[in-house]
Design a protein around this motif. Sequence first.
Motif, mmCIF file in Angstrom:
data_model
loop_
_atom_site.group_PDB
_atom_site.id
_atom_site.type_symbol
_atom_site.label_atom_id
_atom_site.label_comp_id
_atom_site.label_asym_id
_atom_site.label_seq_id
_atom_site.Cartn_x
_atom_site.Cartn_y
_atom_site.Cartn_z
ATOM 1 N N GLN A 1 0.835 -1.195 0.000
ATOM 2 C CA GLN A 1 0.000 0.000 0.000
ATOM 3 C C GLN A 1 0.869 1.244 0.000
ATOM 4 O OE1 GLN A 1 -2.625 -0.395 3.407
ATOM 5 N NE2 GLN A 1 -4.151 -1.396 2.123
ATOM 6 N N THR A 2 0.215 2.362 -0.342
ATOM 7 C CA THR A 2 0.907 3.648 -0.359
ATOM 8 C C THR A 2 0.239 4.599 0.620
ATOM 9 O OG1 THR A 2 1.613 3.361 -2.638
ATOM 10 C CG2 THR A 2 1.548 5.617 -1.811
ATOM 11 N N LYS B 1 -5.945 16.900 -6.707
ATOM 12 C CA LYS B 1 -5.996 16.294 -8.046
ATOM 13 C C LYS B 1 -4.625 16.313 -8.710
ATOM 14 C CE LYS B 1 -10.743 17.490 -9.179
ATOM 15 N NZ LYS B 1 -11.602 18.346 -10.030
ATOM 16 N N LYS C 1 -2.459 13.613 -7.152
ATOM 17 C CA LYS C 1 -2.864 12.277 -7.575
ATOM 18 C C LYS C 1 -2.524 12.016 -9.047
ATOM 19 C CE LYS C 1 -6.936 10.927 -6.292
ATOM 20 N NZ LYS C 1 -8.363 10.894 -5.941
ATOM 21 N N GLU C 2 -2.728 13.016 -9.906
ATOM 22 C CA GLU C 2 -2.419 12.855 -11.330
ATOM 23 C C GLU C 2 -0.926 12.639 -11.551
ATOM 24 O OE1 GLU C 2 -4.026 16.443 -13.008
ATOM 25 O OE2 GLU C 2 -6.089 15.686 -12.908
ATOM 26 N N LEU D 1 1.238 11.491 -9.345
ATOM 27 C CA LEU D 1 1.591 10.169 -8.821
ATOM 28 C C LEU D 1 1.220 9.082 -9.826
ATOM 29 C CD1 LEU D 1 0.491 10.430 -5.075
ATOM 30 C CD2 LEU D 1 2.831 10.160 -5.923
ATOM 31 N N ALA D 2 0.051 9.230 -10.446
ATOM 32 C CA ALA D 2 -0.415 8.232 -11.413
ATOM 33 C C ALA D 2 0.560 8.096 -12.587
ATOM 34 C CB ALA D 2 -1.814 8.586 -11.907
ATOM 35 N N HIS E 1 2.591 5.397 -11.855
ATOM 36 C CA HIS E 1 1.787 4.218 -11.523
ATOM 37 C C HIS E 1 1.667 4.040 -10.008
ATOM 38 C CE1 HIS E 1 1.917 3.319 -15.752
ATOM 39 N NE2 HIS E 1 3.230 3.411 -15.712
ATOM 40 N N THR F 1 -0.730 4.983 -6.671
ATOM 41 C CA THR F 1 -2.009 5.462 -6.161
ATOM 42 C C THR F 1 -1.973 5.356 -4.647
ATOM 43 O OG1 THR F 1 -2.992 3.268 -6.325
ATOM 44 C CG2 THR F 1 -3.332 4.747 -8.194
ATOM 45 N N GLY F 2 -2.681 6.244 -3.985
ATOM 46 C CA GLY F 2 -2.727 6.228 -2.534
ATOM 47 C C GLY F 2 -3.752 5.239 -2.017
ATOM 48 N N ASP F 3 -3.478 4.685 -0.852
ATOM 49 C CA ASP F 3 -4.409 3.762 -0.202
ATOM 50 C C ASP F 3 -4.943 4.312 1.116
ATOM 51 O OD1 ASP F 3 -4.200 1.348 -1.985
ATOM 52 O OD2 ASP F 3 -2.088 1.667 -1.493
#
Length: 95
Positions: free
Chosen positions: A33-34, A47, A50-51, A53-54, A57, A59-61
């Motif tokens: 997990q992140t 946003k 998150k963008e 980070l994506a 690849h 994503t936060g958990d």
Amino acid sequence: MQTLQKLSNRLFYLPPVQQTDRPILVAIVGDDQTLLIDAGNSSNHAKLFKEQLASYHVTGDILALTHWHWDHIFGLNEMDMPSIANNMTYEKIKE
């Protein structure tokens, strides 16, 4: 525009922007997990984090809030994940 900084395969951060009161946002990537640290000062800030980070690849958990100041919590709804905070932070957010 802020650009995500990759310190290692497990540590990323979005630098602060003093002019717009954007604090540092951090992602710590674990094996399963992140953990994201702080939600940002707005939905747009969250946003952006998150963008970017994506693009790696990632994503936060789960999200940890360091404290209740507006510039660290106003992006909370955009994060759309479980969050943790101490009791004082939780009470201030409820206000």
